[in-house]
Design a protein around this motif. Structure first.
Motif, PDB file in Angstrom:
ATOM      1  N   GLY A 142       0.796  -1.224   0.000  1.00 41.25           N
ATOM      2  CA  GLY A 142       0.000   0.000   0.000  1.00 41.25           C
ATOM      3  C   GLY A 142       0.826   1.271   0.000  1.00 41.25           C
ATOM      4  O   GLY A 142       0.292   2.352  -0.253  1.00 41.25           O
ATOM      5  N   VAL A 143       2.120   1.156   0.280  1.00 41.89           N
ATOM      6  CA  VAL A 143       2.955   2.371   0.315  1.00 41.89           C
ATOM      7  C   VAL A 143       4.067   2.381  -0.720  1.00 41.89           C
ATOM      8  O   VAL A 143       4.695   3.415  -0.919  1.00 41.89           O
ATOM      9  N   LYS A 144       4.307   1.261  -1.389  1.00 42.80           N
ATOM     10  CA  LYS A 144       5.495   1.196  -2.249  1.00 42.80           C
ATOM     11  C   LYS A 144       5.474   2.160  -3.427  1.00 42.80           C
ATOM     12  O   LYS A 144       6.523   2.481  -3.969  1.00 42.80           O
ATOM     13  N   ASN A 145       4.315   2.671  -3.806  1.00 39.69           N
ATOM     14  CA  ASN A 145       4.239   3.640  -4.896  1.00 39.69           C
ATOM     15  C   ASN A 145       3.950   5.059  -4.407  1.00 39.69           C
ATOM     16  O   ASN A 145       3.688   5.954  -5.208  1.00 39.69           O
TER      17      ASN A 145
ATOM     18  N   ASP B  29       4.836   8.737  -2.413  1.00 36.04           N
ATOM     19  CA  ASP B  29       5.986   9.646  -2.442  1.00 36.04           C
ATOM     20  C   ASP B  29       6.902   9.477  -1.229  1.00 36.04           C
ATOM     21  O   ASP B  29       8.066   9.850  -1.268  1.00 36.04           O
ATOM     22  N   PHE B  30       6.394   8.868  -0.176  1.00 41.79           N
ATOM     23  CA  PHE B  30       7.190   8.688   1.039  1.00 41.79           C
ATOM     24  C   PHE B  30       7.735   7.262   1.175  1.00 41.79           C
ATOM     25  O   PHE B  30       8.242   6.884   2.235  1.00 41.79           O
ATOM     26  N   ALA B  31       7.677   6.464   0.121  1.00 42.09           N
ATOM     27  CA  ALA B  31       8.072   5.054   0.192  1.00 42.09           C
ATOM     28  C   ALA B  31       9.518   4.866   0.632  1.00 42.09           C
ATOM     29  O   ALA B  31       9.816   3.988   1.438  1.00 42.09           O
ATOM     30  N   SER B  32      10.439   5.689   0.146  1.00 46.45           N
ATOM     31  CA  SER B  32      11.847   5.502   0.528  1.00 46.45           C
ATOM     32  C   SER B  32      12.059   5.823   2.005  1.00 46.45           C
ATOM     33  O   SER B  32      12.869   5.177   2.673  1.00 46.45           O
ATOM     34  N   LYS B  33      11.329   6.797   2.525  1.00 50.14           N
ATOM     35  CA  LYS B  33      11.405   7.099   3.966  1.00 50.14           C
ATOM     36  C   LYS B  33      10.766   5.973   4.774  1.00 50.14           C
ATOM     37  O   LYS B  33      11.293   5.592   5.819  1.00 50.14           O
ATOM     38  N   TYR B  34       9.648   5.454   4.292  1.00 54.54           N
ATOM     39  CA  TYR B  34       9.004   4.324   4.955  1.00 54.54           C
ATOM     40  C   TYR B  34       9.991   3.157   5.059  1.00 54.54           C
ATOM     41  O   TYR B  34      10.118   2.537   6.109  1.00 54.54           O
ATOM     42  N   LEU B  35      10.694   2.875   3.971  1.00 51.07           N
ATOM     43  CA  LEU B  35      11.697   1.813   3.968  1.00 51.07           C
ATOM     44  C   LEU B  35      12.769   2.072   5.024  1.00 51.07           C
ATOM     45  O   LEU B  35      13.104   1.183   5.807  1.00 51.07           O
ATOM     46  N   ALA B  36      13.285   3.286   5.053  1.00 49.41           N
ATOM     47  CA  ALA B  36      14.333   3.624   6.017  1.00 49.41           C
ATOM     48  C   ALA B  36      13.850   3.441   7.453  1.00 49.41           C
ATOM     49  O   ALA B  36      14.569   2.883   8.298  1.00 49.41           O
ATOM     50  N   TYR B  37      12.632   3.860   7.734  1.00 50.98           N
ATOM     51  CA  TYR B  37      12.107   3.769   9.098  1.00 50.98           C
ATOM     52  C   TYR B  37      11.695   2.337   9.441  1.00 50.98           C
ATOM     53  O   TYR B  37      11.843   1.913  10.584  1.00 50.98           O
ATOM     54  N   ALA B  38      11.193   1.588   8.451  1.00 50.97           N
ATOM     55  CA  ALA B  38      10.857   0.178   8.686  1.00 50.97           C
ATOM     56  C   ALA B  38      12.120  -0.613   9.021  1.00 50.97           C
ATOM     57  O   ALA B  38      12.072  -1.536   9.833  1.00 50.97           O
ATOM     58  N   LYS B  39      13.233  -0.238   8.415  1.00 52.12           N
ATOM     59  CA  LYS B  39      14.506  -0.893   8.726  1.00 52.12           C
ATOM     60  C   LYS B  39      14.932  -0.621  10.170  1.00 52.12           C
ATOM     61  O   LYS B  39      15.522  -1.478  10.821  1.00 52.12           O
ATOM     62  N   LYS B  40      14.644   0.567  10.658  1.00 54.90           N
ATOM     63  CA  LYS B  40      15.044   0.963  12.014  1.00 54.90           C
ATOM     64  C   LYS B  40      14.084   0.472  13.093  1.00 54.90           C
ATOM     65  O   LYS B  40      14.472   0.339  14.254  1.00 54.90           O
TER      66      LYS B  40
ATOM     67  N   ALA C 128       9.626  -4.715   3.127  1.00 53.82           N
ATOM     68  CA  ALA C 128       9.934  -3.383   2.597  1.00 53.82           C
ATOM     69  C   ALA C 128      11.274  -3.393   1.868  1.00 53.82           C
ATOM     70  O   ALA C 128      11.414  -2.770   0.808  1.00 53.82           O
ATOM     71  N   GLU C 129      12.251  -4.101   2.413  1.00 57.28           N
ATOM     72  CA  GLU C 129      13.567  -4.185   1.750  1.00 57.28           C
ATOM     73  C   GLU C 129      13.458  -4.837   0.377  1.00 57.28           C
ATOM     74  O   GLU C 129      14.180  -4.456  -0.550  1.00 57.28           O
ATOM     75  N   GLY C 130      12.561  -5.788   0.241  1.00 52.70           N
ATOM     76  CA  GLY C 130      12.397  -6.469  -1.038  1.00 52.70           C
ATOM     77  C   GLY C 130      11.495  -5.756  -2.023  1.00 52.70           C
ATOM     78  O   GLY C 130      11.646  -5.917  -3.232  1.00 52.70           O
ATOM     79  N   GLU C 131      10.570  -4.947  -1.519  1.00 46.08           N
ATOM     80  CA  GLU C 131       9.553  -4.367  -2.381  1.00 46.08           C
ATOM     81  C   GLU C 131       9.760  -2.886  -2.710  1.00 46.08           C
ATOM     82  O   GLU C 131       9.244  -2.399  -3.705  1.00 46.08           O
ATOM     83  N   ILE C 132      10.477  -2.171  -1.871  1.00 44.26           N
ATOM     84  CA  ILE C 132      10.630  -0.723  -2.074  1.00 44.26           C
ATOM     85  C   ILE C 132      12.053  -0.427  -2.516  1.00 44.26           C
ATOM     86  O   ILE C 132      13.013  -0.906  -1.926  1.00 44.26           O
ATOM     87  N   GLU C 133      12.148   0.379  -3.537  1.00 48.47           N
ATOM     88  CA  GLU C 133      13.451   0.785  -4.067  1.00 48.47           C
ATOM     89  C   GLU C 133      14.171   1.667  -3.057  1.00 48.47           C
ATOM     90  O   GLU C 133      13.633   2.669  -2.618  1.00 48.47           O
ATOM     91  N   ASP C 134      15.382   1.271  -2.708  1.00 45.73           N
ATOM     92  CA  ASP C 134      16.174   2.041  -1.738  1.00 45.73           C
ATOM     93  C   ASP C 134      16.910   3.162  -2.481  1.00 45.73           C
ATOM     94  O   ASP C 134      17.782   2.896  -3.292  1.00 45.73           O
TER      95      ASP C 134
END
Length: 129
Positions: free
Chosen positions: A18-21, A23-34, A118-124
């Motif tokens: 629901g978030v991978k497309n 505008d905040f997807a890369s931030k979501y990825l960064a925060y999901a990692k943390k 998120a690491e697999g689905e969202i472009e870092d």
């Protein structure tokens, strides 16, 4: 019948999808990692309070934190945990120690799946905090 692990993975996949497309997807990825390490080192209540503070900002970062909090609440609902209309911080702060530990463990398990998917689905894009 699906296992608990399958249910966690399925919900995490739905949430990330629901978030991978967005505008905040890369931030979501960064925060999901943390998120998992934040829960481990600071506790769930402190992590939620931090995320809620960040989510108030009207920015890309704020949107990402807000969505992570929404996903945690959605996970709790799926687990059959009723917040009783309370704010997540208020709910967590009123729990007995054993309930709090149980919920923390379950949210940690879910956050690990959010991170993996998120690491697999969202472009870092290399954009962290």
């Amino acid at each position: 019948m699906r296992s608990k692990v399958q249910k966690l993975a399925q919900l995490a996949y739905k949430c990330v999808g629901g978030v991978k497309n967005e505008d905040f997807a890369s931030k979501y990825l960064a925060y999901a990692k943390k998120l998992p390490s934040m829960i481990i080192y600071n506790g769930l209540l402190t992590t939620v309070a931090f995320a809620k503070t960040k989510a108030k900002k009207a920015s890309i970062e704020g949107k990402a934190w807000k969505k992570l909090l929404e996903h945690i609440e959605e996970f709790l609902r799926n687990e059959g945990i009723n917040l009783g209309g309370k704010d997540l911080i208020k709910f967590l702060s009123e729990l007995e120690v054993q309930e709090y530990r149980f919920i923390t463990k379950r949210v940690l398990d879910f956050s690990l799946w959010l991170k993996r998917i998120a690491e697999g689905e969202i472009e870092d894009e290399g954009e962290g905090d």
